[in-house]
Design an enzyme around this catalytic site. Structure first.
Site, PDB file in Angstrom:
ATOM      1  N   GLY A 114      23.181  33.897  36.372  1.00 56.95           N
ATOM      2  CA  GLY A 114      23.770  33.961  37.235  1.00 56.95           C
ATOM      3  C   GLY A 114      23.491  34.390  38.636  1.00 56.95           C
TER       4      GLY A 114
ATOM      5  N   GLU B 151      26.716  38.019  24.437  1.00 56.84           N
ATOM      6  CA  GLU B 151      27.868  37.514  23.947  1.00 56.84           C
ATOM      7  C   GLU B 151      26.508  36.368  23.275  1.00 56.84           C
ATOM      8  OE1 GLU B 151      27.250  34.366  27.403  1.00 56.84           O
ATOM      9  OE2 GLU B 151      29.800  33.906  26.596  1.00 56.84           O
TER      10      GLU B 151
ATOM     11  N   LYS C 118      23.986  18.725  39.084  1.00 55.12           N
ATOM     12  CA  LYS C 118      23.070  18.915  37.959  1.00 55.12           C
ATOM     13  C   LYS C 118      23.735  18.889  37.148  1.00 55.12           C
ATOM     14  CE  LYS C 118      19.933  21.992  36.486  1.00 55.12           C
ATOM     15  NZ  LYS C 118      20.224  21.840  35.098  1.00 55.12           N
TER      16      LYS C 118
ATOM     17  N   CYS D 151      33.036  29.946  26.992  1.00 56.29           N
ATOM     18  CA  CYS D 151      32.477  31.231  27.545  1.00 56.29           C
ATOM     19  C   CYS D 151      33.863  31.857  27.504  1.00 56.29           C
ATOM     20  CB  CYS D 151      32.113  30.635  28.932  1.00 56.29           C
ATOM     21  SG  CYS D 151      33.522  29.718  29.657  1.00 56.29           S
TER      22      CYS D 151
ATOM     23  N   GLY E  55      27.469  29.015  33.653  1.00 56.17           N
ATOM     24  CA  GLY E  55      26.281  28.923  32.773  1.00 56.17           C
ATOM     25  C   GLY E  55      26.567  30.713  32.517  1.00 56.17           C
ATOM     26  N   SER E  56      24.787  30.908  32.368  1.00 58.84           N
ATOM     27  CA  SER E  56      24.683  32.055  31.584  1.00 58.84           C
ATOM     28  C   SER E  56      25.073  33.240  32.846  1.00 58.84           C
ATOM     29  CB  SER E  56      23.524  32.511  30.619  1.00 58.84           C
ATOM     30  OG  SER E  56      22.564  32.105  31.996  1.00 58.84           O
ATOM     31  N   THR E  57      25.426  34.452  32.183  1.00 58.44           N
ATOM     32  CA  THR E  57      25.242  35.833  33.646  1.00 58.44           C
ATOM     33  C   THR E  57      24.134  35.775  33.591  1.00 58.44           C
ATOM     34  OG1 THR E  57      26.831  37.442  32.204  1.00 58.44           O
ATOM     35  CG2 THR E  57      26.009  38.186  33.680  1.00 58.44           C
ATOM     36  N   GLU E  58      22.385  35.148  33.268  1.00 51.66           N
ATOM     37  CA  GLU E  58      21.762  35.408  33.132  1.00 51.66           C
ATOM     38  C   GLU E  58      20.997  35.176  34.593  1.00 51.66           C
ATOM     39  OE1 GLU E  58      19.241  34.958  29.909  1.00 51.66           O
ATOM     40  OE2 GLU E  58      17.449  34.983  31.344  1.00 51.66           O
TER      41      GLU E  58
END
Lengths: 298, 484
Positions: free
Chosen positions: B245, B393, B188, B296, B240-243
């Site tokens: 993740g 970030e 995706k 990143c 992608g973002s840590t959130e």
């Protein structure tokens, strides 16, 4: 020998290569190209430095300098004619009131392997004959022996002898061995009276490159940031194509800024660049490349 | 007369032409080797962030569509994994060559859809994407040599979710090792930058891949969640973002899905007084303003030894004045458009936070276009570890500058972050480099350079920057089962 006085900042070769790759990827097109070509033309020190130079050869070169391309009167003249001291009076006379300056190589050009007395006499001969600018060579042998003070004193002595004439100091970067050494030699020249720093004599195969020029421009910039004083730059040798000349201008613009983009602060030492610039200029104005036979060879 | 010129050596527009690209007005889902309409019938717009104009509409895949894609991948798995490894390699080599052939078209589409400068998509994104397929094509029939005396087999169906900052390159990082190891894939792309992945689907068709080996489904977070939660997926790879993740890690906990995460970062870039300062400044610029800072591993925290602080900041400020900000398709552009309106709002929020915290903000005096999403290159000086713009970030062209006095101090501060993806060290002393690289807790550490990538080199993070490696032999491990 005391060398610590001349500790220069380190130079990272890989970083310089990255920087030059960015510069040469710039797209210099249309109006920018035309302005750059005109600018490059006005910055050329049209050069003849042959053992075989004669009154006839130098006079013809001076004629070329005044009639670069009469078809386009908006084009500027070259900045100067660059000759040996013995030819300065010939060039001076041939150029008359044209405003084109006469630069003379001096100080036992190209090797610099002679005594200070001979170098001073050489310089004096050129000045007495009316040279506007002196292109001296540094003593690379002494520099590589670590005798930086010797090199520095020599530059300062020649500068004193120059009086009002502007002094270009040739580092002969192709003999110095590393970019760190180029930086060090640049700093020695700048801090001891150079009005210009110049890459090469044109007498050895490794002449000017964008890389060494970048290091020298950084030395000029660091000096300017410290003292507020401008130093001029002259790459010489191996610059025969317009595209390369435009890359040099781009480098000057990005490292030093627009202030340096005049022939007071930047020059090209070149013999065949002018015709390629004219060829490209004509193409930009008229469209289509003309035969090189339409551009005079003197 | 040796005239003085007026300074008119200014950039003329040098736009890359778009006449040669082929884009459809509407893209369906690439499932089982066919282009299939989404079950919901819903499509969403993808726009050019530099002009805010619509480029195409793209299918919004629902849970049902994802299920179809996973089924197609499962169906294809047996054939693909049992294909002689050399034959799998051939498909990947073919794909790599086709990417090279279409490099110009892909570069233009990448810049159109994502806002990144054409110089970067042309010279970095697309060539690196091709390089990743070439590199992994070579591994396909050499896995026994990669892991000697061990018996390996593919995992099965891999669900891969990629970000919007390097759309095609991230697709390559994900697809190449998965396919080389014999897995099949449901991928995706990000909702703001789906077009090059969809072009890649066309290239995969052209390369004659067996149906269902690669399935590409487009959509936003819901589509991603459907992939993550699908019971018949064996492996999730997410960048992608840590959130997000963390959400994925929660969702896959207690399942037997193998997981790799490549998440956010807040890299320390450290300049010592003995560095080649002029080159260090260039490297810092490249480290933070590359791809508008949407990286990143961007060097967003600059640590400068206090003795050279004035010199470094003076030169940084002068250098950002030289950066060309504007049309991503112009060959001279250094900083393009911010990827989306949402991201621009995030960046602007952090600019306000930085100012409110009393930091000195410096921005380039350049003009930016009226339409589209833009942020001028920005430097904050006077920052401390306690400032939010140092801790969080930003993912934009914003550099926070701090000073330090000693090696031990800077190591402590550089590691004092929940992230650990990358770091940079600038010094002329080799011994100092080795000393620091062994103490810095980051997955990638560059010395006297920054943002250099190569398929042979593993990439990944410590701590909240994720786990698992991509690239190199290490990257293959993420897509293999070890039967010993």
């Amino acid at each position: 020998m005391q060398t610590s006085k001349y500790s220069s900042p380190p130079v990272d070769q890989v970083g310089i290569e990255d920087r030059i790759a960015r510069i040469t990827a710039r797209s210099i097109k249309s109006s920018m190209k035309v302005e750059g070509l005109k600018m490059a033309l006005s910055m050329i020190d049209l050069t003849t430095l042959e053992g075989a130079d004669t009154v006839g050869k130098v006079t013809q070169l001076c004629t070329k300098a005044q009639h670069l391309c009469d078809e386009f009167p908006e084009l500027p003249n070259v900045a100067a004619i660059c000759v040996y001291p013995s030819m300065v009076n010939v060039a001076k006379q041939a150029l008359g009131e044209s405003g084109v300056k006469v630069a003379a190589v001096a100080t036992a050009f190209p090797s610099g392997q002679s005594s200070l007395e001979v170098k001073l006499t050489d310089t004096k001969l050129a000045l007495d004959n009316g040279a506007d600018e002196i292109d001296m060579v540094i003593s690379r042998g002494k520099f590589l022996q670590g005798e930086c003070n010797f090199v520095a004193d020599e530059i300062a002595t020649i500068k004193e002898a120059c009086g009002k004439a502007r002094l270009k100091v040739i580092l002969e970067t192709g003999e110095l061995g590393s970019l760190d050494q180029v930086r060090k030699a640049s700093d020695i020249a700048i801090y001891n009276g150079a009005d210009f720093i110049k890459t090469s004599t044109g007498k050895i195969p490794k002449a000017a490159t964008l890389h060494v020029t970048c290091v020298m421009l950084e030395a000029i910039r660091d000096y300017y940031l410290t003292t507020g004083k401008m130093i001029a730059m002259k790459p010489a040798g191996g610059i025969s194509k317009s595209k390369l000349a435009l890359h040099y201008l781009m480098l000057v613009k990005e490292v030093l800024g627009d202030k340096w983009l005049t022939n007071e602060w930047f020059r090209f030492g070149a013999s065949s660049l002018a015709n390629d610039v004219l060829l490209q200029y004509r193409k930009a104005q008229v469209g289509g490349y003309q035969s090189p036979d339409y551009f005079s060879i003197d | 007369m040796a005239t003085k010129n007026k300074n008119t050596f200014e950039f003329a527009p040098a736009p890359e032409s778009t006449g040669h690209i082929q884009l459809r007005d509407q893209y369906d889902l690439f499932i089982g080797g066919k282009w299939i309409k989404p079950k919901s019938g819903k499509y969403f717009k993808t726009i050019n962030p530099a002009t805010e104009k619509q480029i195409a509409t793209v299918a919004d895949a629902s849970e049902k569509d994802v299920d179809l894609a996973v089924k197609a991948a499962r169906k294809a798995f047996k054939g693909w994994s049992q294909l002689p490894a050399r034959e799998r390699g051939k498909y990947l080599f073919r794909l790599a060559r086709l990417i090279q052939e279409k490099a110009r078209e892909l570069a233009v589409i990448e810049s159109l859809d994502g806002g990144k400068p054409i110089r970067e998509s042309r010279d970095i994104d697309i060539p690196l994407a091709a390089a990743h397929f070439f590199y992994h094509a070579g591994w396909a029939d050499k896995l026994d040599y990669a892991f000697p005396n061990r018996s390996v087999e593919p995992l099965g169906v891999a669900g891969q979710i990629i970000p919007w900052n390097f759309p095609l390159l991230m697709a390559a990082w994900k697809l190449a090792p998965a396919l080389a190891c014999g897995n099949t894939v449901v991928l995706k792309p990000a909702e703001t930058t789906p077009l090059t992945a969809l072009k890649l689907a066309e290239i995969i068709e052209e390369a004659g891949f067996p149906e269902g080996v690669v399935n590409i489904v487009t959509g936003a977070g819901k589509t991603g969640a459907a992939i993550v939660n699908h019971p018949d997926v064996n492996k999730i790879a997410f960048t992608g973002s840590t959130e997000v993740g963390k959400l994925i890690q929660r969702a896959t906990a207690a399942s037997d899905k193998k997981l790799t995460l490549e998440l956010g970062g807040k890299a320390a870039n450290i300049i010592f007084e003995d560095a080649a300062i002029n080159q260090a400044v260039e490297g810092v610029i490249n480290g933070i303003y590359f791809n508008q800072g949407h990286v990143c591993c961007a060097g967003s925290r600059l640590f400068v030894q206090e003795s050279v602080f004035d010199e470094v900041t003076t030169k940084l400020k002068a250098r950002i004045e030289n950066l060309v900000v504007g049309d991503p398709l112009d060959k001279n552009t250094d900083i393009g458009a911010i990827n989306s309106k949402g991201q621009l709002e995030t960046i602007n929020k952090y600019l306000e936070i930085g100012k409110d915290e009393g930091l000195e903000m410096f921005q380039s005096s350049c003009a930016v276009p009226k339409k589209g999403f833009w942020c001028k290159p920005t430097i904050f000086t006077g920052a401390a570890q306690s400032n939010r713009i140092v801790q969080e970030e930003i993912f934009g062209p914003v550099l926070a500058v701090q000073t330090f006095r000693t090696i031990s101090e800077v190591v402590q501060k550089a590691n004092n972050t929940p992230y650990g993806l990358s770091a940079g060290v600038w010094t002329d002393k080799g011994s100092k480099i080795f000393n620091l690289t062994s103490q810095l807790r980051a997955g990638v550490i560059w010395a006297n350079t920054f943002n250099k990538f190569d398929p042979t080199s593993p990439f990944g993070g410590y701590k909240e920057s994720g786990f698992g490696r991509e690239g190199g032999i290490h990257g293959l491990e993420a897509y293999l089962k070890f039967n010993d």
